[in-house]
Design a protein around this motif. Structure first.
Motif, PDB file in Angstrom:
ATOM      1  N   PHE A 108     -20.075  -2.459 -22.008  1.00 23.56           N
ATOM      2  CA  PHE A 108     -20.102  -1.771 -20.541  1.00 23.56           C
ATOM      3  C   PHE A 108     -19.155  -0.456 -20.516  1.00 23.56           C
ATOM      4  O   PHE A 108     -19.718  -0.006 -19.357  1.00 23.56           O
ATOM      5  N   GLU A 109     -18.747   0.458 -21.362  1.00 22.80           N
ATOM      6  CA  GLU A 109     -19.017   1.713 -21.308  1.00 22.80           C
ATOM      7  C   GLU A 109     -20.411   2.390 -20.538  1.00 22.80           C
ATOM      8  O   GLU A 109     -20.439   3.384 -20.173  1.00 22.80           O
ATOM      9  N   GLU A 143      -9.448  -5.754 -22.081  1.00 20.77           N
ATOM     10  CA  GLU A 143      -8.499  -4.999 -22.391  1.00 20.77           C
ATOM     11  C   GLU A 143      -8.406  -4.106 -21.115  1.00 20.77           C
ATOM     12  O   GLU A 143      -7.449  -4.198 -20.479  1.00 20.77           O
ATOM     13  N   THR A 144      -9.043  -4.162 -20.155  1.00 21.62           N
ATOM     14  CA  THR A 144      -9.184  -3.047 -19.026  1.00 21.62           C
ATOM     15  C   THR A 144      -8.993  -4.795 -17.774  1.00 21.62           C
ATOM     16  O   THR A 144      -8.208  -4.125 -17.652  1.00 21.62           O
ATOM     17  N   GLU A 145      -9.455  -5.485 -18.068  1.00 26.79           N
ATOM     18  CA  GLU A 145      -9.038  -6.980 -16.688  1.00 26.79           C
ATOM     19  C   GLU A 145      -7.117  -7.233 -17.327  1.00 26.79           C
ATOM     20  O   GLU A 145      -6.679  -6.501 -16.021  1.00 26.79           O
ATOM     21  N   VAL A 228     -12.829   5.631 -19.085  1.00 25.59           N
ATOM     22  CA  VAL A 228     -13.988   5.209 -18.243  1.00 25.59           C
ATOM     23  C   VAL A 228     -12.567   3.726 -17.889  1.00 25.59           C
ATOM     24  O   VAL A 228     -12.046   3.126 -16.936  1.00 25.59           O
ATOM     25  N   ASP A 229     -12.386   3.047 -19.125  1.00 23.53           N
ATOM     26  CA  ASP A 229     -11.112   1.768 -18.403  1.00 23.53           C
ATOM     27  C   ASP A 229      -9.765   2.003 -17.382  1.00 23.53           C
ATOM     28  O   ASP A 229      -9.924   1.447 -17.326  1.00 23.53           O
ATOM     29  N   ALA A 230      -9.493   3.268 -17.881  1.00 23.66           N
ATOM     30  CA  ALA A 230      -8.243   3.862 -17.669  1.00 23.66           C
ATOM     31  C   ALA A 230      -8.618   3.801 -16.387  1.00 23.66           C
ATOM     32  O   ALA A 230      -7.643   4.191 -15.214  1.00 23.66           O
ATOM     33  N   GLY A 384     -11.264 -12.662 -15.077  1.00 21.81           N
ATOM     34  CA  GLY A 384     -12.387 -12.043 -14.935  1.00 21.81           C
ATOM     35  C   GLY A 384     -11.972 -10.563 -13.456  1.00 21.81           C
ATOM     36  O   GLY A 384     -11.854 -11.493 -12.638  1.00 21.81           O
ATOM     37  N   VAL A 385     -12.245 -10.038 -13.653  1.00 23.28           N
ATOM     38  CA  VAL A 385     -12.632  -8.912 -13.028  1.00 23.28           C
ATOM     39  C   VAL A 385     -13.989  -8.347 -13.061  1.00 23.28           C
ATOM     40  O   VAL A 385     -14.410  -8.241 -14.587  1.00 23.28           O
ATOM     41  N   ARG A 386     -14.956  -8.158 -11.963  1.00 25.62           N
ATOM     42  CA  ARG A 386     -16.486  -7.955 -12.254  1.00 25.62           C
ATOM     43  C   ARG A 386     -16.453  -6.466 -11.516  1.00 25.62           C
ATOM     44  O   ARG A 386     -16.174  -6.532 -11.049  1.00 25.62           O
ATOM     45  N   ILE A 387     -17.888  -5.724 -11.966  1.00 27.55           N
ATOM     46  CA  ILE A 387     -18.031  -4.978 -11.162  1.00 27.55           C
ATOM     47  C   ILE A 387     -20.122  -4.646 -10.809  1.00 27.55           C
ATOM     48  O   ILE A 387     -20.139  -4.836 -12.338  1.00 27.55           O
TER      49      ILE A 387
END
Length: 423
Positions: A108-109, A143-145, A228-230, A384-387
């Motif tokens: 993802f990163e 973790e990001t969600e 990136v997550d933060a 689920g959070v989608r990008i």
């Protein structure tokens, strides 16, 4: 006290992370002292009204300045509390529960930084999730969600006090009983007639799409030191919180959650399931001139005892400013400032949540809500959070179309009561 100058008064504290405990304690003490000055000035205003039927302009201006200073100090206390409640990164990075999560996070990163998706697509297909929905995009790591939801719980006033449920379907359905089984008393040898069964109904909470579109420069994305997550969680936090806050209070249920003020409202004496009960002030657009705090007592005791244990008031900042001036029958102010960082102001010993989307005091406006919102209002988050990464629409910036699905509505109509400023 002879005066209170909000311009020359020293700033009570700074809102920096890691603020020393002594400075935090001093900030709370400054707030308490400011409220004492506020009480003295308001007492002077009330005394002038009693003796001259009107308050002096100088006294009113002074009270407004102190009121603004109180708001400013409380906002800063909230900022300190918010920074302290945000999750801290562990040394050496976040904990991972499985190799798959590590692979997903790494892929993802790579996608976010460079747009390369060849490593991310197989992982999502392997996990039996759809690699690309009709609008495109990929699921963020768990973790990001989780961090996005934690941040929203800290800054979204209604989310912080409501019940929440995560679901995998587009609609969450909750059955409830509108009529229990029939019962009755009988003698030892009397016949037992057959009783009717309970009547069930169903509440449905559909989830609606909420989106944000943060932008980043290529330099930011190329910087390996940037988490990136933060960064994503911080960027979408405010946008999501503002939209959620408005919908949870006033949303009409059309492509958004249904707010609790959108449900039918009836006088508490005529309350039935499916409506929110109201208590009227007896004065259009104002508190009663005589014993104004009594209507708040009526509101509190309109709620059943089982709900009062975890009940709180919800109102906006301007309504809270009006409530600060009220006293009980013994001459004590019924509003009290927070006793410590992270604690809310209280009204008649019940905590107060400030929600700017609540209506102002006006004719027929339900400007104050009181109840157990954890039992009364349900927020449904679809997992689920989608990008979707978009490097083309706003060159030289890269846009990140971020979506989550959320719904909400009243789940217990007996748990929330409203104070209506009406006859």
């Amino acid at each position: 006290m002879n005066g209170y100058d909000t311009h020359s008064h020293p700033e009570p504290f700074e809102t920096k992370a890691g603020l020393p405990e002594a400075d935090i304690r001093r900030a709370v003490e400054d707030l308490q002292r400011t409220f004492e000055v506020y009480c003295e000035t308001n007492d002077d205003r009330l005394s002038e009204i009693e003796t001259r039927s009107a308050s002096d302009t100088v006294t009113r201006d002074k009270l407004e300045r102190i009121d603004a200073a109180l708001d400013k100090q409380m906002r800063r206390l909230d900022e300190i509390s918010l920074k302290g409640s945000r999750p801290q990164r562990e040394a050496g990075g976040e904990r991972m529960s499985s190799t798959a999560q590590i692979e997903h996070k790494s892929a993802f990163e790579t996608y976010v930084r460079s747009g390369r998706e060849e490593n991310l697509r197989p992982l999502e297909e392997k996990a039996l999730s759809v690699g690309s929905d009709p609008d495109g995009g990929y699921l963020v790591p768990e973790e990001t969600e989780s961090e996005i939801l934690r941040r929203l719980a800290s800054v979204s006033p209604i989310r912080a006090i409501a019940g929440t449920r995560q679901v995998s379907a587009s609609v969450f359905k909750k059955p409830f009983s509108i009529a229990g089984p029939q019962t009755g008393w009988v003698g030892e040898t009397a016949a037992r007639p057959q009783t009717t069964g309970p009547t069930l109904a169903e509440l449905a909470f559909p989830t609606m799409e909420l989106y944000a579109m943060p932008a980043a420069t290529a330099t930011l994305l190329e910087d390996a030191a940037v988490d990136v997550d933060a960064w994503i969680a911080e960027e979408v936090e405010t946008a999501f919180a503002e939209q959620e806050g408005a919908a949870f209070v006033n949303g009409d249920g059309a492509n958004k959650p249904r707010g609790f003020l959108d449900y039918p409202q009836v006088d508490e004496s005529a309350w039935t399931w499916g409506n929110l009960g109201t208590v009227s002030t007896g004065v259009s657009g104002a508190f009663p001139a005589s014993d104004p705090a009594d209507v708040l007592i009526d509101l509190i005791y309109a709620l059943k005892s089982g709900y009062r244990q975890n009940a709180r008031f919800v109102m906006n900042r301007r309504t809270q400013g009006a409530v600060r001036k009220l006293k009980d029958g013994d001459g004590n102010y019924i509003w009290q400032p927070p006793a410590a960082v992270g604690q809310p102001a209280t009204l008649m010993t019940f905590p107060v949540s400030e929600a700017e989307d609540m209506p102002d005091i006006a004719a027929d406006a339900p400007a104050i809500a009181f109840g157990d919102f954890r039992r009364g209002y349900l927020i449904v988050d679809r997992t689920g959070v989608r990008i979707l990464r978009d490097p083309f629409s706003a060159k030289p910036y890269v846009l990140f179309y971020t979506t989550k699905r959320v719904g909400g509505g009243v789940q217990d109509f007996d748990a929330i009561k409203l104070l209506s400023f009406a006859l």
